[in-house]
Structure formats: C-alpha cells, structure tokens
Design a protein around this motif. Structure first.
Motif, PDB file in Angstrom:
ATOM      1  N   THR A   1       0.837  -1.193   0.000  1.00 49.38           N
ATOM      2  CA  THR A   1       0.000   0.000   0.000  1.00 49.38           C
ATOM      3  C   THR A   1       0.878   1.250   0.000  1.00 49.38           C
ATOM      4  N   GLY A   2       0.682   2.097  -1.003  1.00 51.12           N
ATOM      5  CA  GLY A   2       1.450   3.338  -1.083  1.00 51.12           C
ATOM      6  C   GLY A   2       2.636   3.256  -2.026  1.00 51.12           C
TER       7      GLY A   2
ATOM      8  N   VAL B   1      -2.011   8.899  -8.342  1.00 51.23           N
ATOM      9  CA  VAL B   1      -1.986   8.281  -7.024  1.00 51.23           C
ATOM     10  C   VAL B   1      -1.663   6.794  -7.123  1.00 51.23           C
TER      11      VAL B   1
ATOM     12  N   GLN C   1      -3.881   1.679  -2.677  1.00 52.76           N
ATOM     13  CA  GLN C   1      -4.136   2.086  -1.285  1.00 52.76           C
ATOM     14  C   GLN C   1      -5.530   1.754  -0.742  1.00 52.76           C
TER      15      GLN C   1
ATOM     16  N   GLU D   1      -5.578   1.202   3.113  1.00 56.16           N
ATOM     17  CA  GLU D   1      -5.461   2.340   4.037  1.00 56.16           C
ATOM     18  C   GLU D   1      -6.642   3.301   3.922  1.00 56.16           C
ATOM     19  N   THR D   2      -6.920   3.814   2.717  1.00 62.85           N
ATOM     20  CA  THR D   2      -7.919   4.894   2.594  1.00 62.85           C
ATOM     21  C   THR D   2      -8.881   4.738   1.420  1.00 62.85           C
ATOM     22  N   PHE D   3      -8.837   3.620   0.680  1.00 67.59           N
ATOM     23  CA  PHE D   3      -9.609   3.465  -0.564  1.00 67.59           C
ATOM     24  C   PHE D   3      -9.222   4.545  -1.579  1.00 67.59           C
ATOM     25  N   LEU D   4      -8.001   5.037  -1.469  1.00 65.54           N
ATOM     26  CA  LEU D   4      -7.572   6.183  -2.288  1.00 65.54           C
ATOM     27  C   LEU D   4      -7.836   5.969  -3.779  1.00 65.54           C
TER      28      LEU D   4
ATOM     29  N   TYR E   1     -11.629   6.055  -4.764  1.00 66.08           N
ATOM     30  CA  TYR E   1     -12.198   7.409  -4.753  1.00 66.08           C
ATOM     31  C   TYR E   1     -11.770   8.180  -5.999  1.00 66.08           C
ATOM     32  N   THR E   2     -10.462   8.131  -6.269  1.00 62.81           N
ATOM     33  CA  THR E   2      -9.922   9.034  -7.290  1.00 62.81           C
ATOM     34  C   THR E   2     -10.189   8.539  -8.710  1.00 62.81           C
TER      35      THR E   2
END
Lengths: 334, 381
Positions: B17-18, B43, B212, B215-218, B221-222
């Motif tokens: 993740t990341g 991202v 990700q 961690e944040t569903f990044l 979302y994006t």
C-alpha cells in the motif's frame, strides 16, 4: 520570527471559530499574493500565480490549519459553573487547574468534581469551568460558546513553547515562505490557512475540492520520541523539519518524498524522515480530493502536542521555511 | 495463461500500500494486449480501458471494474543499533495480522532490495505471560544481517517492506500465498478481459487496479472521480469457511462467486450479476454487509453524484496473512461472470435499474427477487 509566532499562537481560534486568526493573517499575506479569498467554510486562501508563462502550470496547494483545540460550554449550572465538551483532541489529563478564555475575553478556571482516587483521572464530563459567576443569570457564558486554553508564548533559547503550536507554527512557516518566495514562480500556488482540521480535516477537504490541486503539501506538527519513556519514534527536536512518509491517515506520495529529500540535500537543509503511528494532517483530504493529488507533508517536530505547552525548536521551523521555499521555487518533476 | 501462472506472477510482485509500482508493472504487461489504452494515474492506480462496440457518434456508457492491487506490508519506522549490528523496527501498512509476523521472511526496499527476517526473543527468554501473546511492533526486529553503518547506508526510515513468499499449490485446485487479497481479484479481472476478447460488448470497460485500498480506498475514490463511470463493481476477497468460523454467514472455498447485498450495493447491479450467473448456469453465494462492505465499493458508490455499484467476491481463508488460500475455480468463475455481465449490458440497463429501485414491491430479499429483464417483461404483459 518570534514576534510573528507569538502573535499567532496567542490568538483565539478554536475549530469553527477561526475568525480572529484569519483577521490576523490576512494583512500579513496580502502584499505577497495576487489574490486573497475566504471560502464558505472560512478557509483563507492566498493565490500566487505562475508568472513564467507555462501553458499548464501545476496547481500546488499548501495547507496549514488556523484552528486550535479548545472546549465548548454545554451546560450552565444553577450556581453559574460551566460543564463543557471538547473541541478536537483534548485529554482529560491536561485540564485540572488550567485556564481557558472565551471569545469575549472571559477567563475561566478548570476544576474537577471530588476525586476519590488521586491516581485516576476524571473524564472530561466530571470537569467544570469557574468564570466567577454565582448564578446561571449572571454567567457571561452561554451554551455553545467556545474557549481556547490560555498560556503565554515563551522562547527559551531555541525552544519555543505555546498552547497552539499545533498548528500556528505551520501558519507561521506558510506566511514566512510566502514572504521569501521570489516574485516569479513557475507554479500556481494556493496557500490555504484552513479551518476545522482538529475536528476531522474538514476545511482542507472543502478547499481542496475547490482548488483541485495537482500537488498538495500540508504544514503541521508531528510527535517526537526524544523525551523520557516516550513512545519510540525516530524524530527529535532540533534535527530539522520532518519529511512525512506515513501517518495513520495517509501514505505520502513516494515521488514527492524523494523530491523533498533531494531539494533538502541540495540546499544543505537538515531533515528527518517521519513515520507517525497516530494522527494525520490536512494532507489526507488533499490526497483524496477529486482525481487525487500528489500529497505530502513537511512536519515541525513538537513535544507535548495537545497540551498547553507544545514545544518546537526554532531551527526546525527555520528549516521548514527553507525547505518549502526551495521546493516551491524549482521544478517539480515527480 | 494458466490461472496458476497468472496468480503466481501477480501475487509475488511487490506492491505494498502506497508503493504499488511493482505490481502495476506486472498488471500492465498482462492487460496491455486486452485493452485499448493503459493509464497510470498520479496516485498510483493502473487503468486499462477497453472500448465498447457501441455507436461511434455518441458517448458510450462505461462500467468500472475495481480490484485493488495493493498488498499488506510493513514500513521501516526506526533503525536501532545493538553491539554494532543494525536492526530495523517496523510498523504496519494496512491491517496486517500481527500474530503471523514472527518468523517471516521479508524484503526491505532500500537503495537496493535486502532480504531480512522478522525475529524476536526466543520463548525461553520470555515470561510466562509474554509467551502467550503476539509480539508487538516494539519487540519485533527485522534483521538484514548487516552492521549498523551498512544498514544506515542502505535503509531509510520510511522504506517499504514486503513479505517474501512464493505462491504454492495445495491439493484440489487450491493455492496459498501472500497478497491473494487482492491479486486474486486482479487475476479475475484479467481473466474477464481475456474472455471479452471473444465477446461483443457495447459499454466501455474501465478495469482499474486500485492503489491504497487497505489504508484509505484512495485509488477507488480518485479513479471513480476521474472516470465518472455509469456503474461500478468492486471485486475483492471475502472470508471463507473453516474450523471455528460462523458457517451460516460464510461461503466454502470453491463455492464462489459470492455476490454481496448491503449498503454499498445497488440492487440493480446485484440483479445484473445474478442474471449473468443464471445465464451461465453458475452457482453463486450471497454475502451480506450492514454498513460498509470493507471494499472499494464503499468509495466508488459516493464518487461524483453517486455511482450504482456492486460487490463480487472470492472466498479466502486466513485473511491478511502470508498463507492466504483461495480456490482457483472461484477466481476463474468470477472472471467469467464479470465478462458475461459486461457483455449483457445494453442501452436500457441504467433506466431499468433506476425503475426497479423506485418500485418498493420488488425486493431482492434472499436473492430471490425478480430480475431486471423480468421486470421489463412484466411491464409488457
């Protein structure tokens, strides 16, 4: 810079009540920005336009939050004492004997219900505030009034102590960087002095949705591991600003971390790398906004966070300003 | 490619993740022959876009298929010295099951990859009480075998750490390894794209290996914001039955796909997946979630002005460990079901599911509700 820091940290601005801080900052940044606006939530946004004629300059959002933790009156007793709730992360162990001040200047002393056991701490709702009133009628405070903690700024050599280094020191870094930036920059810079960070990074979320940045940089404090029996952490006061790699709400963009490190090394700025295991910053909502942005954070190491004696090192603050200025002045190849 | 080979390549690639680049590179090579366009966003998500066969003169609707590619990992949080030797302390990326860390082999992604082991004190050195507990991050050490000076030269705080574990075949079509959460679903999406080479579909397909999620569903979302799809499906793993589990709630390995019903799922997407399974005479299981599904659907659903979203799952045992176990048959069936569902999407789909949602008498209780197609038949009668 200590005068700037003193004026910022002693100002009144619990989350949701940042007006005074905004009024203080606005005239300081207006000479250095092309445009200064306040959005519907109260974020103060200073825009410095790219002047180098690039067709599509990067939109870079820099966020430091104006709000501080505090308390809000939730009930007035018949005898004129206040019961209260927290605004942001207020620990019960930081309260007893402390002083708070309301927007109108009313000073209150924090007391606590009778303690049977002096080794245990009462929860927040067993504390009260004494403003000197004798009845509900002559109490100058109303339910819903907010207060901040009172503690004067102290400079002890390089160590600077105040009740709201989190995050007025980030505001100070942003203001100072804006002053020092060259007149001509190649990115569209949005310096955002955000509201309501302490209650869920709410101001920066709205500001980021409005700006839709390509690159985002939060300026905030971080914890340290350099006091007795502290939670182990490889960040300490006086070793330079910390470039955040991860906190509990966000993983910084690896390319931006590399770029910050490179710029710091080129400019001879001491820095630390930060892995924070509790807490997050405005970088989180900025990273998540819209199609996502390349997000990171320059942190100022701070001891005793969320107490009335938050302590930073002046050389770390200076380093944070220098790092931000060099980062924003040059290309951003990620 | 054989499913085992796909799974092996995908699970063994590093993509914590990341820092999903290692996994993204493998996925790009697998998807490139099947899609019209590959995008890597800022991202870290990888998008493979396969255009539909709809009329060229008007915009085609699109469906986003999200399978997160990030895997659990660790991050170097401190570098400590002991008698001239260098040791690393670590913190977690995503919800690592800490009880499984002691004794694992890992790779530290420093200035060059370093193999290390996660160790701790032998139990004879521990108190009775400590022996029964998992090692905390303060007690685990990651040892790459180097003196402190060398460690400081090669490793920085914040360096990513991945687990070193190859995919193994168990009996009966089952495989075990790291990162099957969620590369098993990335494999299923790959199989779906492969099936779609032989199928006509009018909708655009946006396959996304999201970043990700843990961690944040990044990435969910994006990518949903950027692509603005008309519908979306999150593909993820779900807990499978095993000794000690609540068998009434979970599915057996080999009994998938599992279709979710719950707050993150639009009944129309559930219905479309179920209809596609019926058309294939494929058995499905039903999963439920009350509030959050714990998948990318949580983020996809609320992007822009809301996106009708479904959840399709692969049963998995030993979640968030390095011996996650799936049945390859489930992975293949999820891929085939996705392709069937996508191929069946037509111009009326969005209108139909909206209409269905507005009719309170039509329920999908227990998965036995009427399908979208039968609704339109009823209308005609």
């Amino acid at each position: 810079m200590n005068d700037l820091i003193r004026s910022l940290v002693e100002a009144y601005g619990p989350s949701g009540f940042e007006d005074g801080v905004r009024d203080l900052i606005r005239p300081l940044i207006e000479p250095h920005a092309d445009e200064v606006t306040v959005d519907a939530l109260g974020n103060l946004i200073a825009r410095k336009r790219a002047t180098t004629g690039e067709a599509n300059p990067l939109k870079v959002m820099i966020a430091a939050h104006m709000d501080e933790i505090g308390i809000m009156a939730s009930h007035i007793t018949e005898k004129g004492f206040l019961r209260f709730t927290n605004i942001g992360g207020v620990g019960s162990h930081t309260l007893l004997g402390g002083r708070v001040r309301f927007a109108d200047g009313t000073l209150g002393i924090i007391g606590v219900d009778r303690m049977e056991d002096r080794n245990s701490i009462h929860p927040l709702n067993k504390h009260f505030i004494d403003v000197g009133a004798t009845s509900r009628e002559n109490c100058p405070v109303r339910v819903g009034d907010a207060a901040h903690f009172v503690r004067p700024f102290e400079a002890r050599g390089r160590h600077l102590t105040a009740k709201s280094m989190d995050d007025r020191i980030g505001c100070a870094v942003a203001i100072e960087a804006l002053r020092r930036l060259p007149a001509d920059v190649s990115h569209d810079l949005y310096f955002v002095f955000s509201v309501q960070e302490e209650v869920g990074t709410r101001g920066a979320e709205a500001a980021a949705n409005g700006i839709m940045p390509d690159v985002s940089i939060a300026l905030d404090v971080t914890l340290t591991g350099d006091v007795p029996e502290s939670r182990p952490m490889d960040v300490r006061l006086g070793a330079g600003p910390a470039i955040k790699v991860k906190d509990s709400g966000m993983i910084a963009h690896a390319g931006l971390v590399r770029l910050m490190r490179r710029r710091a090394e080129e400019a001879g700025i001491d820095y630390q790398l930060e892995v924070l295991e509790g807490g997050t910053t405005d970088a989180r909502p900025m990273q998540l906004a819209g199609p996502g942005s390349v997000a990171g954070c320059i942190s100022i190491p701070c001891r005793y966070v969320h107490t009335p004696s938050e302590t930073v090192d002046a050389s770390d603050v200076e380093g944070a300003v220098a790092l931000l200025v060099t980062l924003l002045s040059a290309d951003m190849e990620l | 490619m054989e499913t085992f080979e796909l799974l092996k390549q995908l699970t063994e690639a590093p993509g914590p993740t990341g820092n999903e680049g290692g996994a993204a590179a493998v996925i790009e090579s697998l998807w490139r022959p099947f899609v019209d366009e590959i995008v890597v966003d800022r991202v870290g998500s990888l998008l493979g876009i396969k255009r539909g066969a709809g009329p060229a003169d008007r915009p085609r609707p699109s469906i986003l298929l999200a399978a997160h590619m990030d895997e659990l990992g660790l991050m170097v949080s401190r570098i400590v010295e002991h008698d001239g030797n260098g040791f690393l302390r670590v913190t977690e990326l995503g919800g690592v099951d800490r009880r499984h860390l002691l004794g694992q082999t890992a790779i530290v992604h420093g200035t060059r990859p370093l193999t290390g082991v996660l160790g701790g004190l032998p139990d004879s050195y521990l108190s009775e009480k400590e022996r029964d507990k998992a090692y905390s991050y303060e007690n685990l050490v990651l040892d790459v075998g180097l003196p402190i000076d060398e460690v400081r030269r090669l490793v920085s705080i914040g360096d990513f750490v991945t687990f070193r574990q190859s995919l193994r075949k168990l009996q009966n079509g089952r495989v075990a390894g790291k990162a099957l959460d969620n590369r098993a679903s990335v494999t299923a999406v790959t199989i779906c794209l492969e099936h779609l080479q032989q199928r006509r579909h009018t909708w655009d397909v946006i396959a996304v290996a999201t970043s990700q999620e843990e961690e944040t569903f990044l990435g969910a979302y994006t990518s949903a914001y950027a692509q603005r799809p008309d519908a979306a499906i999150a593909i993820d793993v779900t807990h499978a039955k095993g000794p000690g589990t609540n068998d009434s709630e979970l599915m057996e390995l080999g009994s998938g796909p599992v279709l979710d019903i719950g707050a993150n799922v639009h009944p129309g997407l559930y219905g479309a997946l179920r209809d596609a399974a019926n058309a294939l005479e494929m058995k499905i299981g039903t999963g439920v979630h009350a509030a959050g599904s714990g998948t990318d659907a949580y983020a996809l659903q609320v992007a822009r002005d809301g996106i009708p979203t479904g959840v399709l799952s692969i049963p998995l045992r030993y979640m968030h460990t390095m011996v996650e176990t799936v049945d390859m048959g489930d992975v293949e069936r999820v891929g085939r079901l996705l392709a069937e569902m996508v191929a069946r999407l037509d111009d009326n789909f969005l209108g139909n599911i909206r209409e269905e949602l507005m009719r309170p008498e039509i329920s999908i209780k227990n998965g036995r509700g009427r399908s979208v197609s039968s609704v339109s038949e009823d209308d005609g009668a």
